[in-house]
Every structure is written in C-alpha cells, then in structure tokens.
Design an enzyme around this catalytic site. Structure first.
Site, PDB file in Angstrom:
ATOM      1  N   CYS A 131      -6.956   1.124  -0.567  1.00 16.62           N
ATOM      2  CA  CYS A 131      -6.993   0.424   0.707  1.00 16.62           C
ATOM      3  C   CYS A 131      -7.119  -1.064   0.420  1.00 16.62           C
ATOM      4  O   CYS A 131      -7.975  -1.474  -0.377  1.00 16.62           O
ATOM      5  CB  CYS A 131      -8.154   0.897   1.584  1.00 16.62           C
ATOM      6  N   CYS A 145       0.823  -1.207   0.000  1.00 15.42           N
ATOM      7  CA  CYS A 145       0.000   0.000   0.000  1.00 15.42           C
ATOM      8  C   CYS A 145       0.860   1.261   0.000  1.00 15.42           C
ATOM      9  O   CYS A 145       1.839   1.361   0.755  1.00 15.42           O
ATOM     10  CB  CYS A 145      -0.921   0.003   1.222  1.00 15.42           C
ATOM     11  N   ASP A 152     -15.682 -14.183  26.660  1.00 14.17           N
ATOM     12  CA  ASP A 152     -15.022 -13.432  25.582  1.00 14.17           C
ATOM     13  C   ASP A 152     -15.162 -11.937  25.879  1.00 14.17           C
ATOM     14  O   ASP A 152     -15.918 -11.218  25.216  1.00 14.17           O
ATOM     15  CB  ASP A 152     -15.662 -13.787  24.239  1.00 14.17           C
ATOM     16  N   GLN A 207     -17.351 -10.462  14.408  1.00 14.00           N
ATOM     17  CA  GLN A 207     -15.909 -10.496  14.174  1.00 14.00           C
ATOM     18  C   GLN A 207     -15.603  -9.943  12.786  1.00 14.00           C
ATOM     19  O   GLN A 207     -16.261 -10.308  11.802  1.00 14.00           O
ATOM     20  CB  GLN A 207     -15.381 -11.927  14.294  1.00 14.00           C
ATOM     21  N   GLU A 248     -24.907 -10.246  28.067  1.00 15.70           N
ATOM     22  CA  GLU A 248     -24.268  -9.188  27.276  1.00 15.70           C
ATOM     23  C   GLU A 248     -24.718  -7.824  27.786  1.00 15.70           C
ATOM     24  O   GLU A 248     -25.886  -7.639  28.150  1.00 15.70           O
ATOM     25  CB  GLU A 248     -24.628  -9.349  25.807  1.00 15.70           C
ATOM     26  N   CYS A 280      -2.205  -0.868   8.634  1.00 17.59           N
ATOM     27  CA  CYS A 280      -1.522  -2.155   8.376  1.00 17.59           C
ATOM     28  C   CYS A 280      -0.026  -1.965   8.613  1.00 17.59           C
ATOM     29  O   CYS A 280       0.772  -1.993   7.682  1.00 17.59           O
ATOM     30  CB  CYS A 280      -1.758  -2.612   6.948  1.00 17.59           C
ATOM     31  N   CYS A 288      -8.891 -10.785  23.051  1.00 15.46           N
ATOM     32  CA  CYS A 288      -8.197 -10.013  22.013  1.00 15.46           C
ATOM     33  C   CYS A 288      -7.033  -9.232  22.609  1.00 15.46           C
ATOM     34  O   CYS A 288      -6.418  -8.421  21.926  1.00 15.46           O
ATOM     35  CB  CYS A 288      -9.174  -9.066  21.311  1.00 15.46           C
TER      36      CYS A 288
END
EC number: 2.1.1.190
Length: 484
Positions: free
Chosen positions: A186, A76, A410, A311, A361, A85, A437
C-alpha cells in the site's frame, strides 16, 4: 416463468474524452454519455455495459485497444481492484486540472454561482505516502482476484468454482461490505504503516486458529480492525479492534507488536461486539504509551486521540488552513465563529489574528479535544460548544456570544442545513469563508447564501488533499456588499 434479461451490449472502440465529476472517465456513443472507471482521456476502449439508462450508460473496460499518450503506469499492484487510488494511471498535473474543473463545473452548473476569481489549485508535494490515518479490516474470506478462484470439472465437464476461504487484511472492495482485498502493498501511508500492517497480518495468520479473522456476514471471529495513525513529528498510534474480550490472546499480540516496533508512541485496543465498526461509543484502552499522538503546525501542537478528527494529509492541511486564514482577512478586534470546528484546528490556527474565536461542533469528544489543544498551546481566546449546529446557532447563542465579524464554516460532505444558512444570513457577517470537501453541496449552499444578493463571491481556491483520487477540498470567500 421469469423472463430472461436481454444481455447488455459490448461497445466497441469508444473514445474517452474527459473525466467526470465523481472521478469516472467519460465518452460518448451516439447521443449517450458513457461513464467508465479506470480509463484516461485519449484511451480507445471496448466497454462492457453494466447499466443502461435513458440518458447515460455505465460500463467497465473490457479491453483498451489504444492507450492514451497521457497515461502513466500505476505504482500499485492492486490498482483497479482496491479502489483506494483510482487515478494512479493519470499524470498528477492532469489530476489537478480535472479537480479544478470539477469545482468550476459544480459552481456553474449546479449552483449557478460564479466567483470573480479562481485562484490556481494548490497541489501536493507528496503524491504517495501522504495519509496520516489508515484503517484496515480483517476478513476470514478475502476477495479473490480474477484467475485466483480454484475450479474443477463437474459431471458435465464444465468448470465450476470451488468454495474457498482465505484470510486477508486490507481495504474493502468498493460497494462490497463483506469483501476485503488482502493487501500485498500500500502506497498511501508512510512506509512504517505498511511494515506494521504486514507484521500484524503475518503474525496472526501464523496463529490463525487462535486469532481467526472476522466473518463480516456471520459476525464471528476475533481479529476485527487495525487503525494506524502517524504525524509529521514522527509519532505513531496503533489501535487494534477485537471482537471478543480475551485478555491472554489480546496481550500476547499487543506485546508482540510492542517488541517489534518500540517506536510506537500509542498502542491501544478496543473490544467491539457490535455489528458496526464505529468507535465513538466504545471505550479505548491503552496497552502502552500515551492515549494520543501529537501533530505540529506552525508551532501549534495538536493532540490526536483514536476518535479525533484531523485532516488525513498533514502537509496539505497546513496549506488548506493557510488559504482559510488568508481569505478571512482577520483584524485584531474581529470576533470569529468557526462552525463545524471539529477538534478546533482552524480555530487555533486563526486565533492569533483576532480578538476571539467561538467554535461549534456536533461531536462532544471533539470539543473536549479542542479545549485541551487550546490549553496545550496557551490559547485563551477560543471557546467551544457542543451540539447540533442548527439547534446551537440561534438568536440566544448570538446574543450571548456576540455577533461575528467573520464566519468560517467547514461542514461535512452533506453541506449545511437550511436553518444554519438562514441564521448566517440573519447574522450577516462581513465575510464568510466556506471550506468544503464536496463542491456539489458547496455550490448548492452558495446559491442559497447569495439568493438575496447581499453577498458577492470574490474568490475560490481548491487544495488537493488526496492525490491519486478524485476528491478535492475547496475554499471560497463571500463578502457582504457595502450597501448592506
């Protein structure tokens, strides 16, 4: 009179030896660790110091004197400026090695926990064009790259910058809320995403007087944000965020998008006069099509709305949930609690292998989506509750819904609240599957879960959801010891 700060030094010929936990490369100068972005192990660089502390230095590359043989050419043109990135210069196999090590280091150094087994990291089949959701910001004053700022000579013959404004549509420059890179390309989303973004950008710029891009500091303008979502089934959602409610201008743009891209499944808009870009408290309106798109996984269908969490890498999500299901080792009579269930994707995915799944949740809209998804898939053994986890998960809740055999959790990047951990330990399920994560907060929580030595940490497996970045998802399995 203010004292002049001493200029920070330029460090010559620093060898880059490794990659740090947050994705920056590291080297050493004397006894100090040097953190620098966009370098690769094996590079020898001149590094301009930008911050100096007692035990470490932060810097930026001034010049690379020797390129690492392991470097690869970024694809890129915005690499090094956009921040989206930041690992394009590192071969993918080396990215996976670094991410695996990031998990191991977090567990051993921060949590002092040691799984019996680290399973091989699950890599991605697609290293680009994998994101199913991208959010772009309109700005009336795009970020000017080095060499782009127009200059003129002042009375002393010195070059000075000329104030300059030009609109742009793209991503925020890292750490600068009011600066946006005007993307020319992109490689994160599907090719259709880039076509739609470029069309909207060019169409509005051609009519810039009627469609002024947002001024993030002055909080004025018309065009604010553009969100595009796609699914592996080929469906497309486009949401345009306007600052003002001008029906004629709004409909003219949305109609142009509709004509140019008839394949769009869901074309939405929202009016946002607030000082932030959050959607949760705003009404999403449908211009054409449905108010949701459909993702599919192992025969299950999931409706995804503008506010839904899903996700961002659909293909890797399937691999991640497969690891979770494998770790859970469910039996047909098991009762499962799915904590931080979101839209109930994991709950639905594991529901076939157990008696019942109870999901909790915080976001009420997500719980509504979870219930709808279960109806769509004729799943009758899942039930969902909305509320703050530390308040919902209490003795009364457990007494009403039953003591779980397995807990899947999670949580967000911040990890689990201490009260939630204490409640899990009081419940003492047979197995705990922890998806994270953020390996650092996962390591902290694992140390608390294992503090009284009732649980053994059997295995850990990382799944790469975000190629070209330092981010990683990790799954661990804790099992209660027989004596308990």
């Amino acid at each position: 009179m203010a004292r002049k700060r001493k200029p920070l030094p330029l460090l010559k010929d620093v060898e880059i030896t490794n990659i740090a936990g947050e994705g920056k490369a590291i080297g050493r100068v004397d006894d100090l660790v040097v953190f620098v972005p966009y370098a690769a192990p094996g590079d020898i660089c001149d590094i301009q110091v930008v911050k100096k502390k007692h035990s470490y230095i932060e810097g930026r590359i001034d010049k690379i004197t020797t390129l690492s043989p392991e470097r690869t050419e970024p694809v890129c043109r915005h690499f090094g400026h956009c921040g989206g990135c930041a690992w394009q210069h590192i071969p993918y196999a080396k990215q996976l090695e670094a991410k695996q090590q990031q998990v191991i280091d977090a567990h051993s150094r921060l949590g002092k926990v040691f799984p019996k087994e680290y399973l091989p990291i699950v890599g991605a089949d697609e290293c680009y064009h994998y994101r199913n959701k991208l959010e772009f910001t309109f700005s009336n004053k795009r970020w000017l790259l080095p060499g782009e700022m127009p200059q003129q000579l002042n009375e002393d013959g010195e070059k000075v910058n000329i104030p300059f404004k030009e609109p742009g549509l793209g991503f925020h420059v890292p750490k600068l809320f009011d600066k946006v890179i005007d993307l020319q390309e992109c490689h994160l989303g599907r090719p259709i995403v880039e076509k739609i973004r470029q069309f909207v950008r060019d169409w509005c710029i051609e009519r810039i007087e009627d469609y002024p891009f947002f001024d993030l500091r002055a909080q004025e303008g018309f065009m604010r944000n553009l969100m595009i979502r796609t699914t592996s089934t080929g469906e497309i959602m486009v949401l345009v965020m306007f600052f003002l409610d001008d029906k004629e201008k709004r409909d003219t743009l949305l109609n142009a998008i509709n004509i140019a891209f008839p394949e769009i499944t869901s074309l939405l808009y929202v009016i946002n006069p607030k000082c932030n870009d959050t959607l949760q408290d705003l009404d999403i309106e449908v211009y054409s099509g449905r108010n949701y798109i459909v993702e599919e996984m192992e025969g299950l269908k999931f409706g995804i709305g503008a506010k839904s969490f899903y996700q961002t890498n659909s293909h890797q999500a399937y691999k991640l949930y497969s690891v979770v299901r494998d770790f859970a080792q469910l039996e047909q009579e098991d009762l499962v609690y799915d904590l931080y269930t979101g839209t109930g994707t994991i709950a639905s995915f594991v529901s076939r292998g157990c008696k019942k799944v109870v999901g909790i949740e915080y976001v009420e809209d997500a719980v509504k989506d979870a219930r709808i998804n279960c109806e769509i898939n004729n799943i009758g053994n899942c039930t969902f509750f909305a509320g703050d986890m530390k308040d919902v998960l209490n003795d009364e809740f457990i007494q009403t819904n039953g003591k779980p055999d397995v807990i899947i959790t999670d949580p967000p990047r911040a990890g689990m609240h201490k009260d939630v951990i204490d409640t899990i330990l009081k419940i003492a399920p047979k197995r705990i599957v922890y998806v994270s994560c953020n390996p650092s907060t996962q390591a902290r929580d694992l140390a608390l879960l294992m503090e009284d030595r009732r649980y053994r940490l059997l295995k850990s497996q990382a799944v790469d959801m975000f190629p070209q970045t330092h981010h990683i998802e990790n799954v661990v399995l804790l099992e209660i010891k027989d004596e308990f």
